[in-house]
Each structure stands twice: as structure tokens, then as C-alpha cells.
Design an enzyme around this catalytic site. Structure first.
Site, PDB file in Angstrom:
ATOM      1  N   LYS A 185       0.883  -1.111   0.165  1.00  0.00           N
ATOM      2  CA  LYS A 185      -0.161  -0.058  -0.060  1.00  0.00           C
ATOM      3  C   LYS A 185       0.917   1.389  -0.001  1.00  0.00           C
ATOM      4  O   LYS A 185       1.547   1.459   0.953  1.00  0.00           O
ATOM      5  CB  LYS A 185      -0.913   0.031   1.056  1.00  0.00           C
ATOM      6  CG  LYS A 185      -1.775   1.041   0.944  1.00  0.00           C
ATOM      7  CD  LYS A 185      -2.615   1.523   2.183  1.00  0.00           C
ATOM      8  CE  LYS A 185      -2.020   2.681   2.903  1.00  0.00           C
ATOM      9  NZ  LYS A 185      -1.522   3.846   2.232  1.00  0.00           N
ATOM     10  N   GLY A 192       6.564   4.622   8.288  1.00  0.00           N
ATOM     11  CA  GLY A 192       5.775   5.736   8.887  1.00  0.00           C
ATOM     12  C   GLY A 192       5.969   6.480  10.019  1.00  0.00           C
ATOM     13  O   GLY A 192       7.083   6.188  10.477  1.00  0.00           O
ATOM     14  N   SER A 193       5.174   7.377  10.630  1.00  0.00           N
ATOM     15  CA  SER A 193       5.264   8.137  11.957  1.00  0.00           C
ATOM     16  C   SER A 193       5.101   6.958  12.986  1.00  0.00           C
ATOM     17  O   SER A 193       4.605   5.888  12.937  1.00  0.00           O
ATOM     18  CB  SER A 193       4.134   9.165  12.003  1.00  0.00           C
ATOM     19  OG  SER A 193       2.977   8.451  11.885  1.00  0.00           O
ATOM     20  N   THR A 194       5.838   7.641  13.930  1.00  0.00           N
ATOM     21  CA  THR A 194       5.701   6.826  15.170  1.00  0.00           C
ATOM     22  C   THR A 194       4.310   6.626  15.600  1.00  0.00           C
ATOM     23  O   THR A 194       3.886   5.459  16.135  1.00  0.00           O
ATOM     24  CB  THR A 194       6.522   7.394  16.205  1.00  0.00           C
ATOM     25  OG1 THR A 194       7.907   7.275  15.835  1.00  0.00           O
ATOM     26  CG2 THR A 194       6.469   6.872  17.767  1.00  0.00           C
ATOM     27  N   GLU A 195       3.323   7.347  15.387  1.00  0.00           N
ATOM     28  CA  GLU A 195       2.003   7.467  15.886  1.00  0.00           C
ATOM     29  C   GLU A 195       1.314   6.058  15.108  1.00  0.00           C
ATOM     30  O   GLU A 195       0.433   5.423  15.695  1.00  0.00           O
ATOM     31  CB  GLU A 195       1.171   8.484  15.615  1.00  0.00           C
ATOM     32  CG  GLU A 195       1.487   9.743  16.498  1.00  0.00           C
ATOM     33  CD  GLU A 195       2.914  10.471  16.304  1.00  0.00           C
ATOM     34  OE1 GLU A 195       3.420  10.261  15.120  1.00  0.00           O
ATOM     35  OE2 GLU A 195       3.619  10.811  17.428  1.00  0.00           O
ATOM     36  N   GLY A 228       2.929   3.734  13.629  1.00  0.00           N
ATOM     37  CA  GLY A 228       3.586   2.498  14.244  1.00  0.00           C
ATOM     38  C   GLY A 228       2.859   1.873  15.313  1.00  0.00           C
ATOM     39  O   GLY A 228       2.584   0.801  15.541  1.00  0.00           O
ATOM     40  N   GLU A 278       9.469   0.930  10.620  1.00  0.00           N
ATOM     41  CA  GLU A 278      10.511   1.925  10.450  1.00  0.00           C
ATOM     42  C   GLU A 278       9.845   3.293  10.516  1.00  0.00           C
ATOM     43  O   GLU A 278       9.206   3.668   9.792  1.00  0.00           O
ATOM     44  CB  GLU A 278      10.848   1.873   8.820  1.00  0.00           C
ATOM     45  CG  GLU A 278      11.668   0.485   8.425  1.00  0.00           C
ATOM     46  CD  GLU A 278      13.162   0.589   9.178  1.00  0.00           C
ATOM     47  OE1 GLU A 278      13.501   1.472   9.463  1.00  0.00           O
ATOM     48  OE2 GLU A 278      13.525  -0.484   9.016  1.00  0.00           O
ATOM     49  N   CYS A 311      13.415  10.782   7.215  1.00  0.00           N
ATOM     50  CA  CYS A 311      13.204  10.231   8.432  1.00  0.00           C
ATOM     51  C   CYS A 311      14.523  10.409   9.376  1.00  0.00           C
ATOM     52  O   CYS A 311      14.365  10.596  10.508  1.00  0.00           O
ATOM     53  CB  CYS A 311      12.834   8.628   8.427  1.00  0.00           C
ATOM     54  SG  CYS A 311      13.964   7.864   7.224  1.00  0.00           S
ATOM     55  N   GLU A 343       9.769  15.764  15.856  1.00  0.00           N
ATOM     56  CA  GLU A 343      10.084  15.669  14.448  1.00  0.00           C
ATOM     57  C   GLU A 343       9.242  16.635  13.548  1.00  0.00           C
ATOM     58  O   GLU A 343       8.006  16.583  13.719  1.00  0.00           O
ATOM     59  CB  GLU A 343       9.523  14.076  14.034  1.00  0.00           C
ATOM     60  CG  GLU A 343       9.897  14.146  12.533  1.00  0.00           C
ATOM     61  CD  GLU A 343       9.883  12.499  12.010  1.00  0.00           C
ATOM     62  OE1 GLU A 343       8.546  12.055  12.358  1.00  0.00           O
ATOM     63  OE2 GLU A 343      10.744  11.985  11.423  1.00  0.00           O
TER      64      GLU A 343
HETATM   65  P1  NAD Z   1       2.301   8.188   8.237  1.00  0.00           P
HETATM   66  O1  NAD Z   1       2.166   7.269   9.421  1.00  0.00           O
HETATM   67  O2  NAD Z   1       1.072   9.146   8.201  1.00  0.00           O
HETATM   68  O3  NAD Z   1       1.956   7.254   6.778  1.00  0.00           O
HETATM   69  C1  NAD Z   1       2.634   6.037   6.602  1.00  0.00           C
HETATM   70  C2  NAD Z   1       1.855   5.063   5.709  1.00  0.00           C
HETATM   71  O4  NAD Z   1       0.960   4.516   6.844  1.00  0.00           O
HETATM   72  C3  NAD Z   1       1.059   5.671   4.612  1.00  0.00           C
HETATM   73  O5  NAD Z   1       0.931   4.613   3.672  1.00  0.00           O
HETATM   74  C4  NAD Z   1      -0.445   5.435   5.258  1.00  0.00           C
HETATM   75  O6  NAD Z   1      -1.510   5.524   4.369  1.00  0.00           O
HETATM   76  C5  NAD Z   1      -0.355   4.458   6.204  1.00  0.00           C
HETATM   77  N1  NAD Z   1      -1.047   4.677   7.491  1.00  0.00           N
HETATM   78  C6  NAD Z   1      -1.519   5.794   8.190  1.00  0.00           C
HETATM   79  N2  NAD Z   1      -2.414   5.372   9.099  1.00  0.00           N
HETATM   80  C7  NAD Z   1      -2.267   3.830   9.231  1.00  0.00           C
HETATM   81  C8  NAD Z   1      -3.230   3.274   9.746  1.00  0.00           C
HETATM   82  N3  NAD Z   1      -3.948   3.665  11.036  1.00  0.00           N
HETATM   83  N4  NAD Z   1      -3.227   1.918   9.668  1.00  0.00           N
HETATM   84  C9  NAD Z   1      -2.503   1.550   8.476  1.00  0.00           C
HETATM   85  N5  NAD Z   1      -1.701   2.159   7.684  1.00  0.00           N
HETATM   86  C10 NAD Z   1      -1.853   3.670   7.984  1.00  0.00           C
HETATM   87  O7  NAD Z   1       3.496   8.708   7.665  1.00  0.00           O
HETATM   88  P2  NAD Z   1       4.047   9.771   6.454  1.00  0.00           P
HETATM   89  O8  NAD Z   1       3.316  11.076   6.746  1.00  0.00           O
HETATM   90  O9  NAD Z   1       3.417   9.129   5.350  1.00  0.00           O
HETATM   91  O10 NAD Z   1       5.428   9.729   6.466  1.00  0.00           O
HETATM   92  C11 NAD Z   1       6.210  10.386   7.494  1.00  0.00           C
HETATM   93  C12 NAD Z   1       6.561   9.541   8.747  1.00  0.00           C
HETATM   94  O11 NAD Z   1       7.629   8.681   7.987  1.00  0.00           O
HETATM   95  C13 NAD Z   1       7.753  10.484   9.504  1.00  0.00           C
HETATM   96  O12 NAD Z   1       7.425  10.128  10.944  1.00  0.00           O
HETATM   97  C14 NAD Z   1       9.047   9.636   9.023  1.00  0.00           C
HETATM   98  O13 NAD Z   1       9.938   9.690   9.949  1.00  0.00           O
HETATM   99  C15 NAD Z   1       8.716   8.505   8.807  1.00  0.00           C
HETATM  100  N6  NAD Z   1       9.484   7.783   7.943  1.00  0.00           N
HETATM  101  C16 NAD Z   1      10.500   6.857   8.539  1.00  0.00           C
HETATM  102  C17 NAD Z   1      11.166   6.127   7.660  1.00  0.00           C
HETATM  103  C18 NAD Z   1      12.496   5.062   8.182  1.00  0.00           C
HETATM  104  O14 NAD Z   1      12.652   4.359   7.361  1.00  0.00           O
HETATM  105  N7  NAD Z   1      12.375   4.915   9.438  1.00  0.00           N
HETATM  106  C19 NAD Z   1      11.392   6.504   6.375  1.00  0.00           C
HETATM  107  C20 NAD Z   1      10.558   7.348   5.846  1.00  0.00           C
HETATM  108  C21 NAD Z   1       9.617   7.972   6.624  1.00  0.00           C
END
Ligand code: NAD
Length: 490
Positions: free
Chosen positions: A181, A234-237, A239, A256, A290, A393
Site C-alpha cells: 500500500k 511511517g510515523s511513530t503514531e 506505528g 521504520e 526520516c 519531528e
Molecule cells: P504516516 O504514518 O502518516 O503514513 C505512513 C503510511 O502508513 C501511509 O501509507 C499511510 O497511508 C499508512 N497509514 C497511516 N495510518 C495508518 C493506519 N492507521 N493503519 C495502517 N496504515 C496507516 O507517515 P507519513 O506522513 O506518510 O510519513 C512521514 C513519517 O514517516 C515520518 O514520521 C518519517 O520519519 C517516517 N519515515 C520513516 C522512515 C524510516 O525508514 N524510518 C522512512 C521514511 C519516513
């Protein structure tokens, strides 16, 4: 629709077919340089997720992928890398217009590194092996390293192609099948990649790509009983939400997540190299990284000189903002209005908390008044570790500079974070470099460099930056489970 987007690659890719969402819903993907629609893409809902997981399940249980010889799987993944390179211009253009990345960068970094990731993991296919341990003489023992089954791969929007490759390549090399996704803001390159995987000979159902929103498609995927393993970037929240959902079924999770990475410059560092590294560390990909080195710790005696060099470079970057398809552009817009507003809000917090804004922090308009989501890179000095701009962040081009005198103090403050993704150290003193590398609580420590990635180097977080590792042998372990076989021979 932009001419680079082929009309067939805006649908869902399920079981080897391009299809509309059952609900016929679509989502808009926009070009952040202009804030205008590029195209509409089919938007997966729970019923489409179910079709995708069912296809992946069938491909895992009954399909040929897992039973192919390792060398046949390797050859397929090598073809994926070759095809990505053959279509590099198209992939780079898609990534540039969708994610607001300069074309010079997508051509130099995103596409080649994504292709290199497939090539690297193709090499692993034939090297995945078990072990044999001496039990008592009546028994023969060996281990098998086996795929999990169906992997749910969910990625962020900041490196859409590269993040997808980092998950797809090891998941496929180890014989899993997947449902990917992409982020709703940036689905285009992953959809194009689906066709490349198909053209390379990946059997139907092995890879399914379903753009959609996190709260709908994302949650439906995470909580689907047919999923055996989840990997999220994605974001810590997010996660935390994913862990909660996965807890119901004890589904394996790799995360991640976010970061607030420290970059420490000691007084004996090569200042020119450090200035370059610090600026690249925070402003590369307009701070939407990130690992962004968003907390700069500078030893007092070199503080003013280093800040001056950083400010000069930030100015120069701001002079090269504009349409990301222009090869001379070096800094793109924030990916969305909301990301722009987040950065602007944090600039406000910094000012309110008494930090000194040395440069930037305001919206810029290189393509016309109120066109696009551009921000002048911001540098704050006189920051302390308790301020929000030093703790949270931002995911934008905002640098917080913190002065220090004692080495121990810099290391202590660096570790004073909920995150632990990466850290940088700049020094000519070998012992100090290695001591710092040991002391820093981060999954990656760069010494006299920053943001250097390689498919062979494991990458992932400490603390709330997540767990599990991408890249390297660690990723092979992350996508496999270990089985002990014990045979009575005596
Ligand atoms: P996000 O957490 O909003 O979204 C990430 C992905 O998760 C998207 O595909 C989103 O649709 C999906 N998602 C969101 N809520 C969900 C849920 N409840 N259930 C399942 N899937 C869900 O993050 P973002 O705004 O897309 O990206 C920015 C964040 O990602 C930052 O915190 C950044 O540090 C982190 N990031 C981490 C790495 C790493 O390798 N550690 C790399 C890139 C980005």
C-alpha cells in the site's frame, strides 16, 4: 493528466490485473510544485484489500513463486532491476512530479538506489541457508529459514519508490507474496513498478499494489486475517496504531518510524565538509527525510563560523527552488499544503520559545504568488534541548542549532530523545569518533558523512524510531522465520 502518467497505471494492481476499485472511488494525487491535480488513482477500500490479500494468499499457497529454484527467483529480481534502469527517466519523472523531488535527485538517488536494492537482494536468493547444530548422537538437527507467507507492506510518501523497493526486494527474495500500500499522496511510482515486476516475470498474485488512505485501506490490510507479516514505514503514531491492531492476531511487525537525529560537529572537524554534510543532512529532500539531522550540536569555538557557512549554503539552495522537472532545481516544495503548514507552525513555536531564526522559515513563491508549497530552509540558533523544535519531528527544512562545550554533554543531549534512528559525528579524532559511535543511541551512526545508504548496510531504529532492520542480511532475517528440524538417526 500529466503526459508521463500512462492511463493504465492509475488503477489497482491485483492478481496480475489492472482494475478499478469495487466502489469506483478514486483519490487525487497532486504536483506539489503547483498544487494542482496530476491525475486520479483508484482508491482501495476494505473489499479491494480483501481481493488483494486473497490473491497473495493463493499465490503463496498454490503458486509457483515459493517453489521456483532460488536462481530462477534471483534472475527475475535482476530483470526487475534492469527494467527499472531501462525506464529510469519515466520513473524519475513520476517521482519528481508526485513527491516534489528535483529530477536531478530522482535520477541520481531514488531510481538507481531502488534498482540497486533489487539487484542486491537478487543476490541473496541463492544464499539463504539454515544451520546444523550438534545434538546428542541419536539426533540430526538442522534449521530451515522459511518465508512468512503474505506480507503487508505499507510505505510513507517521502521516498515512495525507494521505500517500496526496500520492502519488496527482500520480501520477494525470501519467497513471500505481498500486498503493497503506497501512501495516498504518492502512489504513481509504485503503480509503475507493479507493471515492471509483471514484465520481469513475477507470477500473478505474488505482488499486489493498492493505493489508499491509511484509515481505510491501511487499517483493513493490517487487520486482515490473511496477512502473516507487516512492515510499515511511517510515523511513530502510525506505528503504535499498527502494533495495537497486529496484537489481536500476534502478526509479526517491523516498524521504520520517525526520528529527530542529532548531528554533532566537534571543534577539530573539517568545517567545510561538516557544513556540506550538515546542510545535506537537514535540507536534502526538503527535510522530509526520516533521518534528517534536525538537531545540530556544535562545539562553541566553531559555532559562529559553522553557522555562517550553513546559512550561505541554505541561501544558495533557496535560490534553486522551482519546478522539480527543471534539471537546475536543487530544492523542491514540501509534499503537501499540510506539510508546509506543519513546518511554518514549528517556525512559530521556535520564535515563541526564544530561539533565534537566522534565516528562512517563510513560504517562498518561485513559480508565482501562492503557487506550490515551497519553504525557505530555516536555521534556528540559541536552541536548547527542551524546546519543541529540538524535541519533535518536524519533517521539514528546519534546523535547530544547539551549542555545547563538553563532549559528554553533547552525547548526553543527543540521546535525550524519544527517537533513535540516526546520528552524525564530525571529527578528525579517531578515538573520539568511535567513542561517540558507541555512545549514541541510534540505529545508524555516520562519521564524517551523513545520509549514506547502501542496500548492504542494515538500517532501522532504536527506541521509538522502530524495530526490525531493512537492507543487508538483517532484512532477509526480517522476512523469514526459523524452523528447527530434529531427526532421530540413532
Ligand atoms: P504516516 O504514518 O502518516 O503514513 C505512513 C503510511 O502508513 C501511509 O501509507 C499511510 O497511508 C499508512 N497509514 C497511516 N495510518 C495508518 C493506519 N492507521 N493503519 C495502517 N496504515 C496507516 O507517515 P507519513 O506522513 O506518510 O510519513 C512521514 C513519517 O514517516 C515520518 O514520521 C518519517 O520519519 C517516517 N519515515 C520513516 C522512515 C524510516 O525508514 N524510518 C522512512 C521514511 C519516513
Amino acid at each position: 493528466m500529466s503526459s508521463v502518467v500512462a492511463p493504465e497505471f492509475v488503477r489497482l494492481y491485483i492478481d496480475g490485473e489492472w482494475t478499478d476499485a469495487l466502489s469506483e472511488q478514486t483519490l487525487v494525487t497532486a504536483n506539489p510544485c503547483f498544487g494542482t491535480e496530476i491525475t486520479r488513482v483508484a482508491e482501495a477500500q476494505a473489499e479491494d484489500v480483501d481481493l488483494a490479500v486473497t490473491a497473495a494468499r493463493r499465490a503463496f499457497d498454490d503458486g509457483p513463486w515459493r517453489s521456483w529454484t532460488a536462481s530462477k527467483r534471483a534472475a527475475t529480481l535482476l530483470r526487475v532491476a534492469d527494467l527499472m534502469e531501462a525506464h529510469a527517466n519515466e520513473l524519475a519523472e513520476l517521482e519528481s512530479i508526485d513527491a516534489g523531488k528535483p529530477i536531478s535527485e530522482t535520477l541520481r538517488v531514488d531510481v538507481p538506489m531502488a534498482a540497486a536494492t533489487f539487484r542486491y537482494f537478487a543476490g541473496w536468493c541463492t544464499k539463504i541457508s539454515g544451520e546444523n547444530s550438534p545434538l546428542s548422537s541419536d539426533y540430526l538437527h538442522y534449521t530451515l529459514r522459511e518465508p512468512y507467507g503474505v506480507c503487508a507492506l505499507i510505505v510513507a510518501w517521502n521516498f515512495p519508490l525507494l521505500l517500496a523497493a526496500r520492502k519488496l526486494a527482500p520480501a520477494l527474495a525470501t519467497g513471500n507474496t505481498v500486498v503493497l500500500k503506497p501512501a495516498s499522496l504518492t502512489p504513481l511510482s509504485a503503480l509503475r513498478l507493479a507493471q515492471i515486476l509483471d514484465d520481469a516475470g513475477v507470477p500473478r498474485g505474488v505482488v499486489n499494489v493498492i493505493p489508499g488512505h491509511g484509515a481505510q485501506a491501511g487499517e483493513a490490510l493490517i487487520s486482515h486475517p490473511g496477512v502473516d507479516k507487516i512492515s510499515l514505514t511511517g510515523s511513530t503514531e502510525t506505528g503504535q496504531a499498527v502494533m495495537r491492531m497486529a496484537a489481536q492476531s500476534i502478526t509479526r511487525v517491523s516498524l521504520e518510524l520517525g526520528g529527530k537525529s542529532p548531528n554533532i560537529v566537534f571543534d577539530d572537524a573539517d568545517l567545510d565538509a561538516a557544513a556540506r554534510g550538515v546542510v545535506g543532512g537537514i535540507f536534502f529532500n526538503k527535510g522530509e527525510v526520516c533521518t534528517a539531522g534536525s538537531r545540530l550540536f556544535v562545539q562553541s569555538s566553531i559555532h559562529d563560523e559553522l553557522v555562517e557557512r550553513i546559512v550561505d549554503r541554505a541561501k544558495s539552495l533557496a535560490g534553486h527552488q522551482g519546478d522539480t522537472l527543471d534539471p537546475d532545481i536543487r530544492l523542491g516544495p514540501q509534499v503537501s499544503r499540510s506539510q508546509l503548514e506543519t513546518s511554518l507552525r514549528y517556525v512559530g513555536y521556535g520564535l515563541d520559545e526564544g530561539a533565534r531564526l537566522v534565516i528562512g522559515g517563510e513560504r517562498t513563491h518561485p513559480l508565482g504568488k501562492d503557487v506550490g508549497w515551497f519553504l525557505h530552509p530555516a536555521v534556528f540558533t540559541e536552541v536548547n534541548s527542551d524546546m519543541r523544535i529540538a524535541r519533535e519531528e518536524i519533517f521539514g527544512p528546519v534546523l535547530s542549532v544547539i551549542r555545547f562545550d563538553e563532549v559528554e554533554d553533547a552525547l548526553r543531549q543527543s540521546n535525550q530523545s524519544l527517537y533513535g534512528l540516526a546520528a552524525g559525528v564530525w571529527t578528525r579524532d579517531l578515538a573520539r569518533a568511535h567513542q561517540a559511535a558507541r555512545a549514541l543511541q541510534a540505529g545508524t551512526v555516520w562519521v564524517n558523512c551523513y545520509n549514506v545508504f547502501d542496500p548492504a548496510a542494515p538500517f532501522g531504529g532504536y527506541k521509538r524510531s522502530g524495530f526490525g532492520r531493512e537492507n543487508g542480511q538483517a532484512a532477509i532475517e526480517d522476512y523469514t522465520q526459523l524452523k528447527s528440524v530434529i531427526v532421530r538417526v540413532g
